[in-house]
Design an enzyme around this catalytic site. Sequence first.
Site, PDB file in Angstrom:
ATOM      1  N   TYR A  22       1.059  -1.198   0.017  1.00  0.00           N
ATOM      2  CA  TYR A  22       0.059  -0.036  -0.024  1.00  0.00           C
ATOM      3  C   TYR A  22       0.992   1.167   0.017  1.00  0.00           C
ATOM      4  O   TYR A  22       1.608   1.444   0.872  1.00  0.00           O
ATOM      5  CB  TYR A  22      -0.947  -0.178   1.359  1.00  0.00           C
ATOM      6  CG  TYR A  22      -2.169  -1.059   1.183  1.00  0.00           C
ATOM      7  CD1 TYR A  22      -2.300  -1.857   0.033  1.00  0.00           C
ATOM      8  CD2 TYR A  22      -2.651  -1.520   2.525  1.00  0.00           C
ATOM      9  CE1 TYR A  22      -3.213  -2.851   0.019  1.00  0.00           C
ATOM     10  CE2 TYR A  22      -3.538  -2.561   2.487  1.00  0.00           C
ATOM     11  CZ  TYR A  22      -3.881  -3.182   1.275  1.00  0.00           C
ATOM     12  OH  TYR A  22      -4.647  -4.191   1.271  1.00  0.00           O
TER      13      TYR A  22
HETATM   14  N1  LIG Z   1      -6.520  -8.338   0.688  1.00  0.00           N
HETATM   15  C1  LIG Z   1      -6.993  -7.423  -0.233  1.00  0.00           C
HETATM   16  O1  LIG Z   1      -6.469  -7.882  -1.394  1.00  0.00           O
HETATM   17  C2  LIG Z   1      -7.588  -6.430  -0.053  1.00  0.00           C
HETATM   18  C3  LIG Z   1      -7.957  -5.492  -1.165  1.00  0.00           C
HETATM   19  C4  LIG Z   1      -8.706  -4.200  -0.809  1.00  0.00           C
HETATM   20  C5  LIG Z   1      -8.798  -3.948   0.408  1.00  0.00           C
HETATM   21  N2  LIG Z   1      -8.257  -4.490   1.324  1.00  0.00           N
HETATM   22  C6  LIG Z   1      -8.238  -4.098   2.712  1.00  0.00           C
HETATM   23  O2  LIG Z   1      -9.527  -3.496   2.980  1.00  0.00           O
HETATM   24  C7  LIG Z   1      -9.415  -2.330   3.416  1.00  0.00           C
HETATM   25  C8  LIG Z   1     -10.664  -1.417   2.940  1.00  0.00           C
HETATM   26  O3  LIG Z   1     -10.986  -1.522   1.596  1.00  0.00           O
HETATM   27  P1  LIG Z   1     -11.328  -0.636   0.612  1.00  0.00           P
HETATM   28  O4  LIG Z   1     -10.693   0.725   1.297  1.00  0.00           O
HETATM   29  O5  LIG Z   1     -11.126  -0.728  -0.520  1.00  0.00           O
HETATM   30  O6  LIG Z   1     -12.658  -0.456   0.912  1.00  0.00           O
HETATM   31  P2  LIG Z   1     -14.111  -0.122   1.747  1.00  0.00           P
HETATM   32  O7  LIG Z   1     -13.603   0.055   3.296  1.00  0.00           O
HETATM   33  O8  LIG Z   1     -15.106  -0.798   1.247  1.00  0.00           O
HETATM   34  O9  LIG Z   1     -14.462   1.604   1.432  1.00  0.00           O
HETATM   35  C9  LIG Z   1     -13.879   2.376   2.279  1.00  0.00           C
HETATM   36  C10 LIG Z   1     -13.971   3.704   1.650  1.00  0.00           C
HETATM   37  O10 LIG Z   1     -15.537   4.364   1.589  1.00  0.00           O
HETATM   38  C11 LIG Z   1     -15.338   5.796   1.871  1.00  0.00           C
HETATM   39  N3  LIG Z   1     -16.113   5.635   3.089  1.00  0.00           N
HETATM   40  C12 LIG Z   1     -15.799   5.066   4.287  1.00  0.00           C
HETATM   41  N4  LIG Z   1     -16.622   5.293   5.337  1.00  0.00           N
HETATM   42  C13 LIG Z   1     -17.453   6.448   4.950  1.00  0.00           C
HETATM   43  C14 LIG Z   1     -18.378   7.365   5.440  1.00  0.00           C
HETATM   44  N5  LIG Z   1     -18.776   6.992   6.560  1.00  0.00           N
HETATM   45  N6  LIG Z   1     -19.101   8.103   4.625  1.00  0.00           N
HETATM   46  C15 LIG Z   1     -18.862   8.210   3.232  1.00  0.00           C
HETATM   47  N7  LIG Z   1     -17.803   7.652   2.643  1.00  0.00           N
HETATM   48  C16 LIG Z   1     -17.225   6.837   3.346  1.00  0.00           C
HETATM   49  C17 LIG Z   1     -14.193   6.096   1.767  1.00  0.00           C
HETATM   50  O11 LIG Z   1     -13.441   6.714   0.597  1.00  0.00           O
HETATM   51  P3  LIG Z   1     -13.750   7.930   0.188  1.00  0.00           P
HETATM   52  O12 LIG Z   1     -13.765   9.062   1.234  1.00  0.00           O
HETATM   53  O13 LIG Z   1     -12.454   8.210  -0.777  1.00  0.00           O
HETATM   54  O14 LIG Z   1     -14.979   7.943  -0.866  1.00  0.00           O
HETATM   55  C18 LIG Z   1     -13.178   4.977   2.444  1.00  0.00           C
HETATM   56  O15 LIG Z   1     -11.904   4.907   1.868  1.00  0.00           O
HETATM   57  C19 LIG Z   1      -8.304  -1.749   2.899  1.00  0.00           C
HETATM   58  O16 LIG Z   1      -7.685  -0.884   3.668  1.00  0.00           O
HETATM   59  C20 LIG Z   1      -7.426  -3.000   3.064  1.00  0.00           C
HETATM   60  O17 LIG Z   1      -6.803  -3.028   4.541  1.00  0.00           O
HETATM   61  C21 LIG Z   1      -7.614  -5.793   1.234  1.00  0.00           C
END
Ligand SMILES: NC(=O)c1ccc[n+]([C@@H]2O[C@H](COP(=O)([O-])OP(=O)(O)OC[C@H]3O[C@@H](n4cnc5c(N)ncnc54)[C@H](OP(=O)(O)O)[C@@H]3O)[C@@H](O)[C@H]2O)c1
Length: 306
Positions: A53
């Site tokens: 990351y």
């Molecule tokens: N193992 C893997 O291959 C893999 C792949 C992907 C992710 N991950 C893990 O999963 C974690 C989360 O994944 P992700 O960031 O892709 O997706 P997510 O948790 O599904 O989405 C989070 C995003 O939604 C928005 N958000 C969050 N809370 C909010 C709220 N209360 N109101 C409005 N918008 C909100 C923010 O983006 P904005 O503010 O930019 O809209 C935030 O970065 C990563 O940090 C990582 O640790 C792992």
Amino acid sequence: MLKRKLGRTDLSVTPLCFGGNVFGWTVDEKSAFGVLDAYVDGGGNFIDTADTYSVGGSESILGQWMRTRNNRDRIILATKVGSQMGTDPHAQGLSRQYILQEVEASLKRLQTDYIDLYQSHRDDPNTPLDETLAAFHDLVQQGKVRYIGASNYSAARLREALQVSDQHGYVRYECLQPAYSLVNRANYERELEPLCLEQGLGVISYSSLASGFLTGKYRPGQNLPSSPRAKRIQERYMNEKGFKILEQLDRVAEAHHATVAQVALAWVMARPGITSAIASATSVGQVRELLGSVDLKLNDEEGRTR
Ligand SMILES: NC(=O)c1ccc[n+]([C@@H]2O[C@H](COP(=O)([O-])OP(=O)(O)OC[C@H]3O[C@@H](n4cnc5c(N)ncnc54)[C@H](OP(=O)(O)O)[C@@H]3O)[C@@H](O)[C@H]2O)c1
């Protein structure tokens, strides 16, 4: 905040795990400290990141934060190895040599001498499972890693890995990190969920908010939010199926005086076999909203949303 045992490990983690992929990407270091402070002030203790990351940037920010807050012993820290680091095609995979080199780099960036949960970011079909698991086993023996986990494995390969560990007496993957949310269910539920339940693995779901779509801020006929992720989310989730799920979430959220994001996370956390839902946030306000999901209890019918 209530904690849950991660599979067979002795790690006690909160049902909301903070996702660190945003650090050094959509959240700079200064804002990251505020977001992380809000998460732990709200009771959270579990943070997931990866070497890849922001090409080490996320781990470095976390390391700085833990050092200035002097809180390493209060955090359950998960990171990963195996996905390509930057543009170097050789900097990836799960060979013994690469794992042993990369764990040192992660420990240095994280400013710690141990990782609570060290995960394979994805399967590496070019390295025998035996080699990978022997390397992880040695890291656990050396005290650099407490437990290991797997992400993005198929059920067949995860089962094989568990068998290899069993046959050789190596540590085994104690946790799976699959993509899982209301708009992305089949891959996990079909074969991985029964395997994890049968084997007593912890499960920590990623993209539990579908990268932000399940917060309800992506709506038909409205301007896209300003997030750099918006275009991809539009292509992937802004369709009939996605909007139908949002409609159901709207109804449940209204009934509970909760928000759409809180219901989406509470639904994942309520799924049998899920230990924690990982979610990221880009502001203190977002984190506080997400923390509200932990105490939200859905009734049986809402929890079964099909
Ligand atoms: N193992 C893997 O291959 C893999 C792949 C992907 C992710 N991950 C893990 O999963 C974690 C989360 O994944 P992700 O960031 O892709 O997706 P997510 O948790 O599904 O989405 C989070 C995003 O939604 C928005 N958000 C969050 N809370 C909010 C709220 N209360 N109101 C409005 N918008 C909100 C923010 O983006 P904005 O503010 O930019 O809209 C935030 O970065 C990563 O940090 C990582 O640790 C792992």
